[in-house]
Design a protein around this motif. Sequence first.
Motif, short mmCIF file in Angstrom:
data_model
loop_
_atom_site.label_atom_id
_atom_site.label_comp_id
_atom_site.label_asym_id
_atom_site.label_seq_id
_atom_site.Cartn_x
_atom_site.Cartn_y
_atom_site.Cartn_z
N ASP A 1 0.86 -1.18 0.00
CA ASP A 1 0.00 0.00 0.00
C ASP A 1 0.89 1.23 0.00
OD1 ASP A 1 -2.86 -0.85 0.19
OD2 ASP A 1 -2.07 -1.99 1.88
N ARG B 1 -8.95 -3.02 -11.45
CA ARG B 1 -8.31 -3.17 -10.16
C ARG B 1 -8.99 -4.25 -9.34
NH1 ARG B 1 -7.98 2.08 -7.14
NH2 ARG B 1 -6.92 0.72 -5.66
N PHE B 2 -8.22 -4.88 -8.48
CA PHE B 2 -8.77 -5.82 -7.51
C PHE B 2 -8.36 -5.36 -6.12
CE2 PHE B 2 -8.71 -8.56 -11.30
CZ PHE B 2 -10.05 -8.92 -11.30
N PRO B 3 -9.24 -5.40 -5.13
CA PRO B 3 -10.61 -5.86 -5.28
C PRO B 3 -11.44 -4.93 -6.16
CG PRO B 3 -10.32 -4.83 -3.13
CD PRO B 3 -8.96 -4.93 -3.76
N ARG C 1 -14.63 -3.43 -6.17
CA ARG C 1 -15.62 -3.22 -5.10
C ARG C 1 -17.04 -3.03 -5.61
NH1 ARG C 1 -12.20 -0.55 -0.15
NH2 ARG C 1 -10.13 -0.96 -0.98
N LEU D 1 -12.73 -4.44 4.69
CA LEU D 1 -11.51 -3.62 4.71
C LEU D 1 -11.71 -2.34 5.52
CD1 LEU D 1 -10.26 -3.97 1.00
CD2 LEU D 1 -9.12 -4.84 3.06
N PHE E 1 -11.79 -12.62 -1.74
CA PHE E 1 -10.89 -11.91 -2.66
C PHE E 1 -10.68 -12.75 -3.92
CE2 PHE E 1 -9.13 -9.23 0.93
CZ PHE E 1 -9.18 -8.01 0.29
N ARG F 1 -11.95 -12.30 -8.11
CA ARG F 1 -11.20 -12.44 -9.36
C ARG F 1 -11.91 -13.45 -10.27
NH1 ARG F 1 -7.22 -10.94 -5.80
NH2 ARG F 1 -6.93 -12.94 -4.78
N ARG G 1 -3.28 -4.70 -8.71
CA ARG G 1 -3.36 -5.86 -7.82
C ARG G 1 -4.05 -7.06 -8.46
NH1 ARG G 1 -1.54 -4.65 -3.03
NH2 ARG G 1 -1.82 -2.61 -2.07
N TYR G 2 -3.53 -8.25 -8.09
CA TYR G 2 -4.09 -9.49 -8.61
C TYR G 2 -3.83 -10.60 -7.58
CZ TYR G 2 -5.44 -12.58 -12.58
OH TYR G 2 -6.06 -13.48 -13.42
N SER H 1 -1.33 -10.18 -4.59
CA SER H 1 -1.81 -9.46 -3.41
C SER H 1 -2.61 -10.42 -2.55
CB SER H 1 -2.73 -8.30 -3.79
OG SER H 1 -2.02 -7.22 -4.32
N GLY H 2 -3.44 -11.21 -3.21
CA GLY H 2 -4.28 -12.16 -2.48
C GLY H 2 -3.44 -13.05 -1.58
N PHE I 1 -1.02 -10.85 1.17
CA PHE I 1 -1.72 -10.26 2.32
C PHE I 1 -2.29 -11.33 3.25
CE2 PHE I 1 -1.86 -5.59 2.03
CZ PHE I 1 -1.23 -5.41 0.80
N GLU J 1 -7.90 1.82 6.38
CA GLU J 1 -8.30 0.46 6.08
C GLU J 1 -7.45 -0.56 6.82
OE1 GLU J 1 -8.87 -0.31 1.86
OE2 GLU J 1 -10.93 0.38 2.20
N TYR K 1 -5.04 -3.54 7.30
CA TYR K 1 -3.74 -3.87 6.67
C TYR K 1 -2.83 -2.66 6.50
CZ TYR K 1 -6.42 -7.94 4.91
OH TYR K 1 -7.23 -9.03 4.75
N1 NYM Z 1 -5.91 -7.14 -0.84
C1 NYM Z 1 -6.10 -6.98 -2.16
C2 NYM Z 1 -5.94 -8.42 -0.27
O1 NYM Z 1 -5.77 -8.57 0.93
N2 NYM Z 1 -6.18 -9.48 -1.08
C3 NYM Z 1 -6.37 -9.37 -2.42
O2 NYM Z 1 -6.60 -10.37 -3.11
C4 NYM Z 1 -6.34 -8.05 -2.99
C5 NYM Z 1 -6.57 -7.87 -4.45
O3 NYM Z 1 -6.86 -5.17 -0.14
N3 NYM Z 1 -4.46 -3.33 1.37
C6 NYM Z 1 -5.73 -5.98 0.03
C7 NYM Z 1 -4.57 -5.11 -0.30
C8 NYM Z 1 -5.01 -3.71 0.08
C9 NYM Z 1 -6.52 -3.82 0.17
O4 NYM Z 1 -6.64 -2.76 -1.97
C10 NYM Z 1 -7.27 -2.89 -0.74
P1 NYM Z 1 -6.45 -1.29 -2.61
O5 NYM Z 1 -5.55 -1.54 -3.79
O6 NYM Z 1 -5.78 -0.45 -1.54
O7 NYM Z 1 -7.83 -0.84 -2.96
#
Ligand code: NYM
Length: 214
Positions: A20, A46-48, A50, A62, A77, A81, A102-103, A106-107, A110, A153, A155
């Motif tokens: 992030d 973008r993922f997620p 929303r 989140l 998550f 996808r 993100r794809y 990130s899943g 995280f 958010e 994380y």
């Molecule tokens: N994130 C994002 C996950 O935990 N798993 C996933 O599969 C994806 C795609 O979501 N901190 C987390 C990473 C980010 C949060 O994403 C929201 P963003 O890009 O900040 O909207």
Amino acid sequence: MANGQYDSSRGALIVLEGLDRCGKTSQSSRLVSFLKGKGFSVESWRFPDRSTCVGEMISSYLSNKSQLDDRTIHLLFSANRWEKRALMETKLRSGTTLVVDRYSYSGVAFSAAKGLDIEWCKAPETGLLAPDLVVYLDITPEKAAERGGYGNERYEQLEFQRKVAHHYRVLHDETWKIVDACLPMEDVEKQLRELALECATTCQKGKPLSHLWL
Ligand code: NYM
Ligand code: MG
């Protein structure tokens, strides 16, 4: 004349990954404008995502409006996808390049940062389309934290981001392109442009689509 679907021209699946505050979102919109200017059909994803029902559940989690078990949110998550997979394939086959913020990486990074087993985390991603290019915008968690601070958010905390960074290191392979996200924005942009142009051109020539995990 090519009659198999695998040797026809298509769009590229370009994925930007990183912690992030690494600058992915700004860079992906700059890259989309650049590729459009070069005459490519291109969309920013973008993922997620929303906007879907699953995406709303993710967004609520989140923003701490709901609580979910770690494996449950991981699968959401992934489902987010999967629900976009068919459209993704249609777009790519019709010649549209997708720049995706993100794809699956990130899943996995995280969720693994919470202590979930990495192989368990990867399993539900199996069969999704594999990116043609993964660019990792590299920044230390400390530097990222200095950038105007995190939002509210889940994380978005230094300690957690350190664990995410560790899991990105475990996940990455030699095909990833690592770009120093602390360079001036224009330099990052320039590197991304070169990488993306080469990738989009290769896909235009008919590079076959492949699937995770490679
Ligand atoms: N994130 C994002 C996950 O935990 N798993 C996933 O599969 C994806 C795609 O979501 N901190 C987390 C990473 C980010 C949060 O994403 C929201 P963003 O890009 O900040 O909207
Ligand atoms: Mg974020």
